[in-house]
Enzyme design. Structure first.
Site, PDB file in Angstrom:
ATOM      1  N   HIS A  78       0.833  -1.215   0.000  1.00 38.39           N
ATOM      2  CA  HIS A  78       0.000   0.000   0.000  1.00 38.39           C
ATOM      3  C   HIS A  78       0.865   1.261   0.000  1.00 38.39           C
ATOM      4  CE1 HIS A  78      -3.361  -2.557   2.083  1.00 38.39           C
ATOM      5  NE2 HIS A  78      -3.104  -2.944   0.848  1.00 38.39           N
ATOM      6  N   HIS A 237      -9.206  -1.957  -5.138  1.00 35.26           N
ATOM      7  CA  HIS A 237      -8.127  -2.264  -4.191  1.00 35.26           C
ATOM      8  C   HIS A 237      -7.130  -3.239  -4.799  1.00 35.26           C
ATOM      9  CE1 HIS A 237      -5.933  -2.369  -0.486  1.00 35.26           C
ATOM     10  NE2 HIS A 237      -5.805  -3.670  -0.690  1.00 35.26           N
ATOM     11  N   ASP A 241      -3.190  -2.655  -5.013  1.00 34.59           N
ATOM     12  CA  ASP A 241      -2.182  -3.659  -4.646  1.00 34.59           C
ATOM     13  C   ASP A 241      -1.216  -3.916  -5.800  1.00 34.59           C
ATOM     14  OD1 ASP A 241      -2.905  -4.254  -2.030  1.00 34.59           O
ATOM     15  OD2 ASP A 241      -4.077  -6.027  -2.556  1.00 34.59           O
ATOM     16  N   HIS A 264      -0.504 -11.307  -4.824  1.00 37.80           N
ATOM     17  CA  HIS A 264       0.880 -10.878  -4.620  1.00 37.80           C
ATOM     18  C   HIS A 264       1.894 -11.878  -5.185  1.00 37.80           C
ATOM     19  CE1 HIS A 264      -0.688  -7.652  -2.228  1.00 37.80           C
ATOM     20  NE2 HIS A 264      -1.244  -8.484  -1.377  1.00 37.80           N
TER      21      HIS A 264
END
Length: 303
Positions: A78, A237, A241, A264
């Site tokens: 973030h 969001h 990310d 991720h």
């Protein structure tokens, strides 16, 4: 010339780690040309510095974690997203614990901190990584792709078979030449399911998580009293990310990222695949700002 940028002043904040639940002191400091973003564990003696680079990512469970030996910095995405969105090339990030504070679960508080510190141009050309040809990685039905694009664009699709998601936008595409990171993406919060939180806590994860710093969803509704900040906050969001994860290339991107159910781990795999494929990218600078993709012609804060 499009120049590198750092912070004008030092700025500090305090928060809690999303997964550790620990109080964390955060200090953002200016850094010299070509430093990049460097995380510093100031609670250790000697201080351990970990550059925000793809090759230093050691864990990707629930967040992106930088690792050097047995030292970690968790949940960097973030803050890195805010750095990318505001075009900060060089900064030191000092932390008093192993995790970046979660703040409100978005990049908004970090954007505010950076804007409060001020942006300082430096006497060196800003380096961009330009995508020259398509590079992709897949894992099951998940996919992450870079394609050439004259600007910076992030497209993402999520696919949750859940009552809260079914009636909502699960796909978004943001072209940053025409859309403000600050207004349209930075305030999108992380989200989680009530059903997962008990399990996560049993694994010593999400110990600092609450409706104060995440969108919490039960079997059929959003539990946060104030609801959502954007109709498509969930997928926005994921874009936030991805922007943070992509900034682990160490430079701003000229190209498009497309993600389908990516997270991720796959984002980092894509970066490593790109870096290894030397013909798929090049480093470029712009002596004449007028020749640059429009999204980089002025501070994102002013867009």
């Amino acid at each position: 010339m499009i120049k590198q940028r750092t912070l004008k002043n030092i700025i500090r904040a305090t928060g809690v780690g999303l997964h550790s639940g620990e109080k964390v002191y955060l200090t953002l400091k200016p850094a010299p040309v070509d430093t990049g973003i460097v995380f510093c564990r100031t609670d250790l003696d000697p201080v351990v510095e970990i550059p925000a680079r793809a090759e230093n990512v050691g864990e990707t469970t629930m967040s992106t974690t930088l690792v050097k030996g047995d030292v970690k910095v968790d949940t960097v995405e973030h803050l890195l997203s805010a750095m990318a969105g505001l075009g900060i090339d060089n900064a030191y990030v000092e932390l008093s614990a192993s995790e970046v504070p979660i703040m409100d679960g978005s990049a908004g508080p970090f954007v505010f901190l950076i804007q409060s510190a001020g942006l300082q141009e430096q006497e060196a050309a800003k380096k961009f990584i330009r995508i020259k040809r398509e590079v992709s990685v897949e894992e099951g039905d998940k996919r992450a792709v870079f394609v050439p694009f004259d600007g910076f664009k992030v497209s993402f699709e999520i696919d949750f078979d859940h009552p809260v998601f079914r009636g909502r936008t699960q796909q978004a595409s943001v072209d940053f030449s025409s859309t403000s990171f600050v207004k349209e993406v930075s305030r999108a919060r992380t989200f989680g399911f009530m059903r997962d939180i008990e399990y996560l806590r049993s694994q010593n994860l999400a110990l600092g998580g609450s409706v104060e710093n995440a969108i919490v969803v039960d079997e059929n509704r959003v539990l946060n009293e104030d609801g959502l900040r954007y109709e498509d906050e969930f997928v926005k969001h994921k874009i936030l990310d991805a922007i943070g994860d992509l900034y682990l290339l160490g430079n701003s991107l000229i190209g498009e990222f497309r993600g389908f159910k990516s997270g991720h781990a796959l984002n980092n795999q894509l970066l490593r695949t790109l870096i290894a494929d030397k013909d798929a990218w090049e480093v470029v600078t712009f002596e004449d700002a007028r020749t640059a993709p429009i999204s980089y012609m002025r501070p994102a804060a002013a867009v």
